[in-house]
Design an enzyme around this catalytic site. Structure first.
Site, PDB file in Angstrom:
ATOM      1  N   THR A 144       0.898  -1.196  -0.036  1.00  0.00           N
ATOM      2  CA  THR A 144       0.131   0.104   0.109  1.00  0.00           C
ATOM      3  C   THR A 144       0.720   1.417   0.079  1.00  0.00           C
ATOM      4  O   THR A 144       1.663   1.448   0.997  1.00  0.00           O
ATOM      5  CB  THR A 144      -0.930   0.025   1.282  1.00  0.00           C
ATOM      6  N   LYS A 219      -7.394   1.460  -3.271  1.00  0.00           N
ATOM      7  CA  LYS A 219      -7.287   1.109  -1.886  1.00  0.00           C
ATOM      8  C   LYS A 219      -7.229   2.377  -1.120  1.00  0.00           C
ATOM      9  O   LYS A 219      -7.752   2.071   0.301  1.00  0.00           O
ATOM     10  CB  LYS A 219      -5.840   0.574  -1.786  1.00  0.00           C
ATOM     11  N   LYS A 287      -0.119   5.573   8.329  1.00  0.00           N
ATOM     12  CA  LYS A 287       0.588   5.608   7.049  1.00  0.00           C
ATOM     13  C   LYS A 287      -0.348   5.750   5.877  1.00  0.00           C
ATOM     14  O   LYS A 287      -0.290   6.470   5.189  1.00  0.00           O
ATOM     15  CB  LYS A 287       1.453   4.358   6.972  1.00  0.00           C
TER      16      LYS A 287
END
Length: 334
Positions: A144, A219, A287
Protein backbone atom coordinates in the site's frame (compact mmCIF):
# COMPACT_ATOMS: atom_id res chain seq x y z
CA UNK A 1 -16.64 4.72 34.36
CA UNK A 2 -15.82 1.27 33.08
CA UNK A 3 -12.27 -0.04 33.48
CA UNK A 4 -9.94 0.49 30.54
CA UNK A 5 -9.27 -2.83 28.87
CA UNK A 6 -5.93 -2.98 27.09
CA UNK A 7 -4.86 -5.81 24.90
CA UNK A 8 -1.37 -7.27 24.69
CA UNK A 9 -1.26 -8.25 21.05
CA UNK A 10 0.80 -11.16 19.85
CA UNK A 11 2.66 -9.50 17.00
CA UNK A 12 4.91 -12.40 16.10
CA UNK A 13 4.38 -13.80 12.59
CA UNK A 14 3.25 -17.37 12.28
CA UNK A 15 6.21 -19.72 12.51
CA UNK A 16 6.65 -23.25 11.31
CA UNK A 17 7.97 -26.22 13.22
CA UNK A 18 9.44 -27.89 10.18
CA UNK A 19 13.02 -28.71 11.13
CA UNK A 20 12.35 -32.42 10.63
CA UNK A 21 9.86 -32.15 7.77
CA UNK A 22 11.46 -34.83 5.61
CA UNK A 23 11.32 -37.36 8.47
CA UNK A 24 7.53 -37.17 8.63
CA UNK A 25 5.05 -39.41 6.77
CA UNK A 26 3.24 -37.75 3.83
CA UNK A 27 0.05 -37.11 5.81
CA UNK A 28 1.98 -35.22 8.48
CA UNK A 29 4.08 -33.42 5.85
CA UNK A 30 0.89 -31.98 4.39
CA UNK A 31 -0.19 -30.62 7.77
CA UNK A 32 3.22 -29.13 8.53
CA UNK A 33 3.56 -27.65 5.06
CA UNK A 34 0.67 -25.30 5.82
CA UNK A 35 1.73 -24.29 9.35
CA UNK A 36 1.60 -20.57 8.46
CA UNK A 37 -1.26 -20.73 5.96
CA UNK A 38 -4.72 -22.25 5.82
CA UNK A 39 -5.12 -25.03 3.28
CA UNK A 40 -7.32 -24.18 0.32
CA UNK A 41 -7.98 -25.50 -3.16
CA UNK A 42 -6.27 -23.77 -6.07
CA UNK A 43 -7.59 -23.27 -9.57
CA UNK A 44 -5.46 -25.01 -12.20
CA UNK A 45 -2.74 -22.76 -13.62
CA UNK A 46 0.56 -23.51 -15.40
CA UNK A 47 3.49 -23.66 -13.01
CA UNK A 48 5.25 -20.30 -13.29
CA UNK A 49 8.70 -19.20 -12.13
CA UNK A 50 8.12 -16.27 -9.79
CA UNK A 51 9.89 -14.29 -7.08
CA UNK A 52 8.40 -12.84 -3.91
CA UNK A 53 10.10 -9.86 -2.24
CA UNK A 54 9.14 -9.02 1.34
CA UNK A 55 8.09 -11.72 3.81
CA UNK A 56 6.22 -9.76 6.47
CA UNK A 57 2.88 -10.72 7.98
CA UNK A 58 1.30 -10.42 4.52
CA UNK A 59 4.07 -11.49 2.16
CA UNK A 60 5.08 -14.65 4.05
CA UNK A 61 1.71 -16.41 3.63
CA UNK A 62 1.12 -14.95 0.16
CA UNK A 63 4.40 -16.47 -1.03
CA UNK A 64 3.43 -19.69 0.73
CA UNK A 65 0.19 -19.96 -1.21
CA UNK A 66 2.06 -19.43 -4.47
CA UNK A 67 4.38 -22.31 -3.57
CA UNK A 68 1.51 -24.57 -2.48
CA UNK A 69 -0.31 -23.81 -5.75
CA UNK A 70 2.64 -25.32 -7.64
CA UNK A 71 4.56 -22.24 -8.71
CA UNK A 72 8.35 -22.07 -8.57
CA UNK A 73 8.99 -19.41 -5.92
CA UNK A 74 12.24 -17.73 -4.93
CA UNK A 75 11.85 -15.49 -1.88
CA UNK A 76 13.83 -12.52 -0.63
CA UNK A 77 13.52 -10.69 2.68
CA UNK A 78 15.67 -7.90 4.08
CA UNK A 79 16.11 -9.99 7.25
CA UNK A 80 17.61 -13.13 5.75
CA UNK A 81 16.55 -15.42 8.61
CA UNK A 82 12.92 -14.86 7.65
CA UNK A 83 13.60 -16.00 4.08
CA UNK A 84 15.45 -19.02 5.42
CA UNK A 85 12.50 -19.93 7.67
CA UNK A 86 10.12 -19.56 4.70
CA UNK A 87 12.26 -21.82 2.49
CA UNK A 88 12.36 -24.44 5.26
CA UNK A 89 8.60 -24.35 5.63
CA UNK A 90 7.98 -24.55 1.88
CA UNK A 91 10.70 -26.92 0.61
CA UNK A 92 9.71 -26.44 -3.04
CA UNK A 93 10.76 -22.80 -2.70
CA UNK A 94 14.16 -21.13 -2.59
CA UNK A 95 15.67 -18.05 -0.96
CA UNK A 96 18.02 -15.43 -2.37
CA UNK A 97 20.42 -12.95 -0.83
CA UNK A 98 19.36 -9.90 -2.89
CA UNK A 99 16.31 -8.80 -4.87
CA UNK A 100 18.38 -8.96 -8.07
CA UNK A 101 19.32 -12.58 -7.38
CA UNK A 102 15.75 -13.52 -6.40
CA UNK A 103 14.19 -12.30 -9.65
CA UNK A 104 16.67 -13.94 -12.02
CA UNK A 105 14.71 -15.89 -14.61
CA UNK A 106 11.34 -15.06 -13.02
CA UNK A 107 8.43 -14.33 -15.32
CA UNK A 108 6.62 -12.48 -12.51
CA UNK A 109 7.90 -10.73 -9.40
CA UNK A 110 5.53 -10.13 -6.50
CA UNK A 111 6.40 -7.62 -3.78
CA UNK A 112 4.90 -6.54 -0.46
CA UNK A 113 6.92 -4.10 1.65
CA UNK A 114 6.20 -1.18 3.97
CA UNK A 115 6.11 2.12 2.11
CA UNK A 116 7.35 4.16 -0.87
CA UNK A 117 10.94 4.29 0.37
CA UNK A 118 11.06 0.54 1.02
CA UNK A 119 9.67 -0.06 -2.45
CA UNK A 120 12.27 2.14 -4.16
CA UNK A 121 15.03 0.42 -2.19
CA UNK A 122 13.96 -3.07 -3.26
CA UNK A 123 13.26 -2.19 -6.90
CA UNK A 124 15.99 0.26 -7.93
CA UNK A 125 19.78 0.22 -7.68
CA UNK A 126 22.43 -2.28 -8.70
CA UNK A 127 21.00 -5.05 -6.49
CA UNK A 128 17.37 -4.07 -7.06
CA UNK A 129 14.72 -6.16 -8.77
CA UNK A 130 14.64 -4.18 -12.01
CA UNK A 131 18.37 -4.78 -12.50
CA UNK A 132 17.83 -8.53 -12.50
CA UNK A 133 14.54 -8.95 -14.35
CA UNK A 134 14.58 -10.18 -17.94
CA UNK A 135 12.81 -8.52 -20.90
CA UNK A 136 9.02 -8.72 -20.64
CA UNK A 137 9.00 -9.76 -16.97
CA UNK A 138 6.20 -8.37 -14.80
CA UNK A 139 6.59 -6.64 -11.42
CA UNK A 140 3.43 -6.82 -9.26
CA UNK A 141 3.50 -4.52 -6.24
CA UNK A 142 1.18 -5.37 -3.34
CA UNK A 143 2.52 -2.61 -1.07
CA UNK A 144 0.00 0.00 0.00
CA UNK A 145 1.91 2.97 -1.36
CA UNK A 146 1.28 6.26 -3.13
CA UNK A 147 -0.17 6.50 -6.61
CA UNK A 148 2.86 8.66 -7.42
CA UNK A 149 5.38 5.86 -6.76
CA UNK A 150 3.24 3.49 -8.82
CA UNK A 151 3.40 5.84 -11.78
CA UNK A 152 7.12 6.41 -11.26
CA UNK A 153 7.95 2.70 -11.26
CA UNK A 154 5.57 1.99 -14.15
CA UNK A 155 7.46 4.54 -16.25
CA UNK A 156 10.85 3.17 -15.20
CA UNK A 157 9.73 -0.38 -16.01
CA UNK A 158 8.62 0.70 -19.48
CA UNK A 159 12.05 2.21 -20.14
CA UNK A 160 13.65 -1.14 -19.30
CA UNK A 161 11.32 -3.32 -21.35
CA UNK A 162 9.52 -4.52 -18.20
CA UNK A 163 5.93 -4.31 -16.96
CA UNK A 164 4.54 -2.94 -13.69
CA UNK A 165 1.20 -3.52 -11.95
CA UNK A 166 0.20 -1.69 -8.74
CA UNK A 167 -1.89 -4.18 -6.78
CA UNK A 168 -2.53 -3.26 -3.13
CA UNK A 169 -4.55 -5.74 -1.10
CA UNK A 170 -7.37 -5.72 1.42
CA UNK A 171 -8.27 -8.45 3.85
CA UNK A 172 -5.51 -8.16 6.42
CA UNK A 173 -3.32 -10.88 7.83
CA UNK A 174 -6.23 -13.32 8.01
CA UNK A 175 -6.93 -12.81 4.30
CA UNK A 176 -3.29 -13.52 3.49
CA UNK A 177 -3.16 -16.64 5.67
CA UNK A 178 -6.39 -17.96 4.18
CA UNK A 179 -5.44 -17.05 0.60
CA UNK A 180 -8.55 -14.86 0.36
CA UNK A 181 -7.26 -11.35 -0.32
CA UNK A 182 -9.06 -8.72 -2.35
CA UNK A 183 -6.58 -7.20 -4.82
CA UNK A 184 -7.09 -3.93 -6.72
CA UNK A 185 -4.90 -3.53 -9.79
CA UNK A 186 -3.70 -0.69 -11.98
CA UNK A 187 -1.65 -0.92 -15.16
CA UNK A 188 -2.08 -2.42 -18.61
CA UNK A 189 -5.01 -4.79 -19.10
CA UNK A 190 -3.04 -7.31 -21.15
CA UNK A 191 -0.38 -7.53 -18.44
CA UNK A 192 -3.02 -7.89 -15.73
CA UNK A 193 -4.56 -10.76 -17.68
CA UNK A 194 -1.24 -12.63 -17.53
CA UNK A 195 -0.86 -12.15 -13.78
CA UNK A 196 -4.42 -12.98 -12.68
CA UNK A 197 -4.23 -16.82 -12.97
CA UNK A 198 -1.05 -16.90 -10.87
CA UNK A 199 -2.19 -14.39 -8.24
CA UNK A 200 -5.40 -16.39 -7.85
CA UNK A 201 -3.39 -18.56 -5.42
CA UNK A 202 -3.79 -15.95 -2.66
CA UNK A 203 -6.84 -14.01 -3.85
CA UNK A 204 -10.59 -14.18 -3.52
CA UNK A 205 -10.91 -11.27 -5.98
CA UNK A 206 -8.18 -9.99 -8.32
CA UNK A 207 -9.69 -7.04 -10.15
CA UNK A 208 -8.48 -4.68 -12.86
CA UNK A 209 -9.33 -1.06 -11.93
CA UNK A 210 -7.75 0.90 -14.79
CA UNK A 211 -4.50 2.61 -15.72
CA UNK A 212 -1.37 2.72 -13.58
CA UNK A 213 -2.10 4.11 -10.10
CA UNK A 214 -5.74 3.02 -10.13
CA UNK A 215 -5.03 0.15 -7.76
CA UNK A 216 -3.49 2.45 -5.16
CA UNK A 217 -6.31 4.99 -5.53
CA UNK A 218 -8.89 2.23 -5.05
CA UNK A 219 -7.11 1.10 -1.88
CA UNK A 220 -7.34 4.68 -0.63
CA UNK A 221 -11.11 4.56 -1.12
CA UNK A 222 -11.11 1.33 0.89
CA UNK A 223 -9.18 2.91 3.77
CA UNK A 224 -11.50 5.94 3.84
CA UNK A 225 -14.41 3.54 4.29
CA UNK A 226 -12.64 1.48 6.95
CA UNK A 227 -11.68 4.56 8.98
CA UNK A 228 -15.24 5.85 9.13
CA UNK A 229 -16.75 2.44 9.83
CA UNK A 230 -14.39 1.64 12.69
CA UNK A 231 -15.01 5.01 14.34
CA UNK A 232 -18.79 4.61 14.05
CA UNK A 233 -18.61 1.06 15.42
CA UNK A 234 -16.41 2.26 18.30
CA UNK A 235 -18.94 4.93 19.23
CA UNK A 236 -21.82 2.46 18.98
CA UNK A 237 -20.18 -0.13 21.23
CA UNK A 238 -19.05 2.50 23.75
CA UNK A 239 -22.61 3.83 23.87
CA UNK A 240 -24.00 0.32 24.39
CA UNK A 241 -21.58 -0.34 27.25
CA UNK A 242 -22.48 2.95 28.95
CA UNK A 243 -26.17 2.06 28.58
CA UNK A 244 -25.53 -1.28 30.36
CA UNK A 245 -26.79 -3.25 27.37
CA UNK A 246 -25.76 -6.81 26.57
CA UNK A 247 -23.42 -5.65 23.81
CA UNK A 248 -22.82 -9.12 22.39
CA UNK A 249 -26.57 -9.53 21.96
CA UNK A 250 -26.87 -6.01 20.52
CA UNK A 251 -24.22 -6.78 17.90
CA UNK A 252 -25.98 -10.02 16.95
CA UNK A 253 -29.22 -8.14 16.40
CA UNK A 254 -27.96 -5.10 14.52
CA UNK A 255 -25.69 -7.34 12.44
CA UNK A 256 -28.86 -8.72 10.85
CA UNK A 257 -29.99 -5.26 9.73
CA UNK A 258 -28.75 -2.15 7.96
CA UNK A 259 -25.84 -1.67 10.38
CA UNK A 260 -24.16 -4.89 9.26
CA UNK A 261 -20.57 -4.63 8.03
CA UNK A 262 -17.40 -6.71 7.86
CA UNK A 263 -16.02 -4.69 10.75
CA UNK A 264 -19.06 -5.39 12.89
CA UNK A 265 -19.07 -9.11 12.08
CA UNK A 266 -15.33 -9.64 12.58
CA UNK A 267 -14.27 -7.02 15.13
CA UNK A 268 -17.37 -5.89 17.06
CA UNK A 269 -17.30 -8.46 19.86
CA UNK A 270 -13.52 -8.36 20.27
CA UNK A 271 -13.63 -4.56 20.46
CA UNK A 272 -16.15 -4.83 23.30
CA UNK A 273 -13.72 -6.92 25.38
CA UNK A 274 -10.56 -4.99 24.48
CA UNK A 275 -8.87 -7.51 22.18
CA UNK A 276 -6.75 -5.83 19.51
CA UNK A 277 -4.25 -8.38 18.21
CA UNK A 278 -5.49 -8.94 14.65
CA UNK A 279 -2.44 -7.90 12.70
CA UNK A 280 -3.02 -4.58 10.90
CA UNK A 281 -1.42 -2.10 13.26
CA UNK A 282 -2.42 1.47 14.01
CA UNK A 283 0.99 2.66 12.78
CA UNK A 284 0.25 1.20 9.34
CA UNK A 285 -3.25 2.66 9.27
CA UNK A 286 -1.83 6.10 9.96
CA UNK A 287 0.62 5.61 7.11
CA UNK A 288 -2.26 4.68 4.80
CA UNK A 289 -4.42 7.60 5.90
CA UNK A 290 -1.45 9.91 5.36
CA UNK A 291 -1.35 8.75 1.74
CA UNK A 292 -5.11 9.34 1.45
CA UNK A 293 -4.94 12.86 2.84
CA UNK A 294 -1.94 13.72 0.67
CA UNK A 295 -3.79 12.55 -2.44
CA UNK A 296 -6.90 14.46 -1.37
CA UNK A 297 -4.84 17.66 -1.19
CA UNK A 298 -3.72 16.98 -4.74
CA UNK A 299 -7.14 16.21 -6.23
CA UNK A 300 -9.26 18.57 -4.09
CA UNK A 301 -11.41 15.92 -2.36
CA UNK A 302 -12.83 17.02 1.01
CA UNK A 303 -12.34 14.36 3.70
CA UNK A 304 -13.27 15.91 7.07
CA UNK A 305 -14.18 12.64 8.81
CA UNK A 306 -11.11 10.83 7.53
CA UNK A 307 -8.84 13.63 8.74
CA UNK A 308 -10.52 13.51 12.16
CA UNK A 309 -10.19 9.73 12.48
CA UNK A 310 -6.51 10.02 11.52
CA UNK A 311 -6.05 12.26 14.57
CA UNK A 312 -8.00 9.79 16.70
CA UNK A 313 -5.50 7.11 15.66
CA UNK A 314 -2.74 9.51 16.76
CA UNK A 315 -4.41 9.52 20.19
CA UNK A 316 -4.27 5.70 20.24
CA UNK A 317 -0.57 5.85 19.41
CA UNK A 318 -0.06 8.24 22.33
CA UNK A 319 -1.84 5.71 24.59
CA UNK A 320 0.79 3.12 23.68
CA UNK A 321 -1.34 1.42 21.03
CA UNK A 322 0.90 1.78 17.99
CA UNK A 323 0.92 -2.00 17.46
CA UNK A 324 -2.72 -2.60 18.37
CA UNK A 325 -4.92 -3.31 15.38
CA UNK A 326 -7.17 -0.66 13.86
CA UNK A 327 -10.25 -1.64 15.88
CA UNK A 328 -8.52 -0.18 18.96
CA UNK A 329 -10.11 3.22 18.23
CA UNK A 330 -12.66 2.31 20.89
CA UNK A 331 -10.00 2.67 23.61
CA UNK A 332 -10.29 6.47 23.30
CA UNK A 333 -13.93 6.24 24.35
CA UNK A 334 -13.77 4.02 27.41
Amino acid sequence: GRPLLRAKPDLKPARSTMGDWFSQPPSIQGLLMTASITSRSYNPAPSTKVAFLGLGVMGYPMAGHLAMAGHQVTAYNRTATKAQAWAEEFPSGHQAATPREAVKGARMVFCCVGNDDDLRAIVLGDDGAFAGMGPGAIFVDHTTASAQIARELYTEAQKRGLHFIDAPVSGGQAGAVNGQLTVMCGGDQAVFDQVAPVADAFSRAFTYMGECGSGQLTKMVNQICVAGLVQALSEAIAFGLRADLDVEKVLDVIGKGAAQSWQLDNRGKTMAVGKFDFGFAVDWMRKDLGLVLQEAQRNGARLPVTALVDQFYADVQAMGGSRWDTSSLIQRLR
